[in-house]
Design a protein around this motif. Sequence first.
Motif, PDB file in Angstrom:
ATOM      1  N   ASP A  98       0.751  -1.111   0.002  1.00 25.97           N
ATOM      2  CA  ASP A  98      -0.135  -0.158   0.002  1.00 25.97           C
ATOM      3  C   ASP A  98       0.929   1.313   0.112  1.00 25.97           C
ATOM      4  O   ASP A  98       1.543   1.597   1.262  1.00 25.97           O
ATOM      5  N   ARG A  99       1.082   1.805  -1.104  1.00 23.94           N
ATOM      6  CA  ARG A  99       2.168   2.816  -1.390  1.00 23.94           C
ATOM      7  C   ARG A  99       1.640   4.112  -0.366  1.00 23.94           C
ATOM      8  O   ARG A  99       2.638   4.877  -0.255  1.00 23.94           O
ATOM      9  N   ARG A 100       0.445   4.259  -0.035  1.00 25.45           N
ATOM     10  CA  ARG A 100      -0.119   5.357   0.806  1.00 25.45           C
ATOM     11  C   ARG A 100       0.545   5.263   2.366  1.00 25.45           C
ATOM     12  O   ARG A 100       0.422   6.144   2.977  1.00 25.45           O
ATOM     13  N   ALA A 101       0.756   3.945   2.620  1.00 22.99           N
ATOM     14  CA  ALA A 101       0.761   3.789   3.935  1.00 22.99           C
ATOM     15  C   ALA A 101       2.551   3.492   4.107  1.00 22.99           C
ATOM     16  O   ALA A 101       3.190   3.070   3.227  1.00 22.99           O
ATOM     17  N   CYS A 102       2.747   3.547   5.394  1.00 21.52           N
ATOM     18  CA  CYS A 102       4.093   3.189   5.920  1.00 21.52           C
ATOM     19  C   CYS A 102       4.180   2.021   7.067  1.00 21.52           C
ATOM     20  O   CYS A 102       3.479   2.149   7.637  1.00 21.52           O
ATOM     21  N   LEU A 103       5.107   1.286   7.117  1.00 23.32           N
ATOM     22  CA  LEU A 103       5.489   0.304   8.095  1.00 23.32           C
ATOM     23  C   LEU A 103       6.558   0.851   9.033  1.00 23.32           C
ATOM     24  O   LEU A 103       7.433   1.671   9.009  1.00 23.32           O
ATOM     25  N   ILE A 104       6.313   0.529  10.135  1.00 29.17           N
ATOM     26  CA  ILE A 104       7.341   1.029  11.481  1.00 29.17           C
ATOM     27  C   ILE A 104       8.019  -0.254  11.671  1.00 29.17           C
ATOM     28  O   ILE A 104       7.547  -1.403  12.063  1.00 29.17           O
ATOM     29  N   THR A 105       9.386   0.006  11.885  1.00 30.78           N
ATOM     30  CA  THR A 105      10.109  -1.229  12.323  1.00 30.78           C
ATOM     31  C   THR A 105      11.080  -0.544  13.363  1.00 30.78           C
ATOM     32  O   THR A 105      11.337   0.718  13.556  1.00 30.78           O
ATOM     33  N   LEU A 106      11.549  -1.287  14.114  1.00 23.17           N
ATOM     34  CA  LEU A 106      12.625  -0.929  15.114  1.00 23.17           C
ATOM     35  C   LEU A 106      13.995  -0.833  14.418  1.00 23.17           C
ATOM     36  O   LEU A 106      14.521  -1.710  13.635  1.00 23.17           O
ATOM     37  N   THR A 107      14.847   0.340  15.095  1.00 20.62           N
ATOM     38  CA  THR A 107      16.353   0.279  14.379  1.00 20.62           C
ATOM     39  C   THR A 107      17.216  -0.623  15.456  1.00 20.62           C
ATOM     40  O   THR A 107      16.587  -1.067  16.513  1.00 20.62           O
ATOM     41  N   SER A 108      18.344  -0.722  15.181  1.00 20.52           N
ATOM     42  CA  SER A 108      19.179  -1.448  15.953  1.00 20.52           C
ATOM     43  C   SER A 108      19.248  -0.832  17.527  1.00 20.52           C
ATOM     44  O   SER A 108      19.309  -1.210  18.442  1.00 20.52           O
ATOM     45  N   ALA A 109      19.199   0.521  17.270  1.00 20.74           N
ATOM     46  CA  ALA A 109      19.283   1.373  18.413  1.00 20.74           C
ATOM     47  C   ALA A 109      17.832   1.041  19.392  1.00 20.74           C
ATOM     48  O   ALA A 109      17.843   0.987  20.775  1.00 20.74           O
ATOM     49  N   GLY A 110      16.922   0.904  18.629  1.00 23.83           N
ATOM     50  CA  GLY A 110      15.387   0.468  19.379  1.00 23.83           C
ATOM     51  C   GLY A 110      15.550  -0.790  19.889  1.00 23.83           C
ATOM     52  O   GLY A 110      15.203  -0.953  20.855  1.00 23.83           O
ATOM     53  N   VAL A 111      16.116  -1.733  19.244  1.00 25.25           N
ATOM     54  CA  VAL A 111      16.327  -3.286  19.775  1.00 25.25           C
ATOM     55  C   VAL A 111      17.232  -3.030  20.867  1.00 25.25           C
ATOM     56  O   VAL A 111      16.900  -3.725  21.965  1.00 25.25           O
ATOM     57  N   SER A 112      18.168  -2.247  20.853  1.00 27.49           N
ATOM     58  CA  SER A 112      19.114  -2.124  22.122  1.00 27.49           C
ATOM     59  C   SER A 112      18.455  -1.751  23.209  1.00 27.49           C
ATOM     60  O   SER A 112      18.476  -2.287  24.352  1.00 27.49           O
ATOM     61  N   ALA A 113      17.558  -0.462  22.975  1.00 27.46           N
ATOM     62  CA  ALA A 113      16.993   0.265  24.289  1.00 27.46           C
ATOM     63  C   ALA A 113      15.925  -0.620  24.874  1.00 27.46           C
ATOM     64  O   ALA A 113      15.851  -0.946  26.101  1.00 27.46           O
ATOM     65  N   LEU A 114      15.085  -1.584  24.003  1.00 30.24           N
ATOM     66  CA  LEU A 114      14.252  -2.462  24.346  1.00 30.24           C
ATOM     67  C   LEU A 114      14.904  -3.617  25.171  1.00 30.24           C
ATOM     68  O   LEU A 114      14.556  -3.786  26.343  1.00 30.24           O
ATOM     69  N   ALA A 115      16.058  -3.998  24.858  1.00 29.97           N
ATOM     70  CA  ALA A 115      16.826  -5.095  25.634  1.00 29.97           C
ATOM     71  C   ALA A 115      17.388  -4.462  26.937  1.00 29.97           C
ATOM     72  O   ALA A 115      17.224  -5.269  28.061  1.00 29.97           O
ATOM     73  N   SER A 116      17.695  -3.603  27.217  1.00 28.24           N
ATOM     74  CA  SER A 116      18.257  -2.650  28.196  1.00 28.24           C
ATOM     75  C   SER A 116      16.960  -2.608  29.044  1.00 28.24           C
ATOM     76  O   SER A 116      17.336  -2.640  30.579  1.00 28.24           O
ATOM     77  N   SER A 117      15.819  -2.235  28.612  1.00 30.06           N
ATOM     78  CA  SER A 117      14.745  -2.095  29.395  1.00 30.06           C
ATOM     79  C   SER A 117      14.409  -3.411  30.153  1.00 30.06           C
ATOM     80  O   SER A 117      13.985  -3.498  31.325  1.00 30.06           O
ATOM     81  N   ARG A 118      14.301  -4.642  29.269  1.00 27.48           N
ATOM     82  CA  ARG A 118      13.904  -5.764  29.897  1.00 27.48           C
ATOM     83  C   ARG A 118      14.833  -6.148  30.717  1.00 27.48           C
ATOM     84  O   ARG A 118      14.491  -6.638  31.891  1.00 27.48           O
ATOM     85  N   ASP A 119      16.125  -6.101  30.498  1.00 23.95           N
ATOM     86  CA  ASP A 119      17.105  -6.275  31.725  1.00 23.95           C
ATOM     87  C   ASP A 119      16.940  -5.548  32.864  1.00 23.95           C
ATOM     88  O   ASP A 119      16.962  -6.074  34.062  1.00 23.95           O
ATOM     89  N   TRP A 120      16.528  -4.334  32.870  1.00 26.51           N
ATOM     90  CA  TRP A 120      16.525  -3.405  34.063  1.00 26.51           C
ATOM     91  C   TRP A 120      15.313  -3.975  34.821  1.00 26.51           C
ATOM     92  O   TRP A 120      15.236  -4.313  36.077  1.00 26.51           O
TER      93      TRP A 120
END
Length: 173
Positions: A98-120
């Motif tokens: 769907d060219r009108r839409a975009c998809l959202i994905t995590l960047t490597s920084a997002g993956v890292s931030a999420l992993a840090s959050s889970r660890d905490w």
Amino acid sequence: MQETTRDTALEDDLRNGLRGLLKTIRLLRRRWTGAHTMHPGVMPMLAQIEEITASTAGVGCHLKDVAEALALDTSTVSRSISGLVAQGLVERVPDASDRRACLITLTSAGVSALASSRDWYDEVFAETLAGWDRDELRAFAAQMLRVTDDVAHHLASDRPSAFPRPVDPKETA
């Protein structure tokens, strides 16, 4: 109409438990903010993006799917996503279907931030609940999931309350 007896002590316990849970969440957020530069509200959104993306074989997710999963308004999620993009935690990519839409994905920084959050959080809960055995933890986790699911389903339906209020005689006249 069937009469029901109210259990006010149980209702009080449920209200007090909910208040205690909300207080615990505020305390966790306050401690998180003291330990991290990132706002604690970012983590549930990143986790939801990760979960939805995993269910799409890594393709990404639409903003409306994140909003629905988090029970938030689409405009609120849109503003939050813009902030996450600016922080480099997520990216928007064109949706090939769907060219009108975009998809959202995590960047490597997002993956890292999420992993840090889970660890905490894992560390906080490991220390806090060290005196609980595995069966207690499993039972508690199952009950928390049941409560959140049941409340969400109830609020999305027209089902009557489990704790019906006494009928006002003026309403039945």
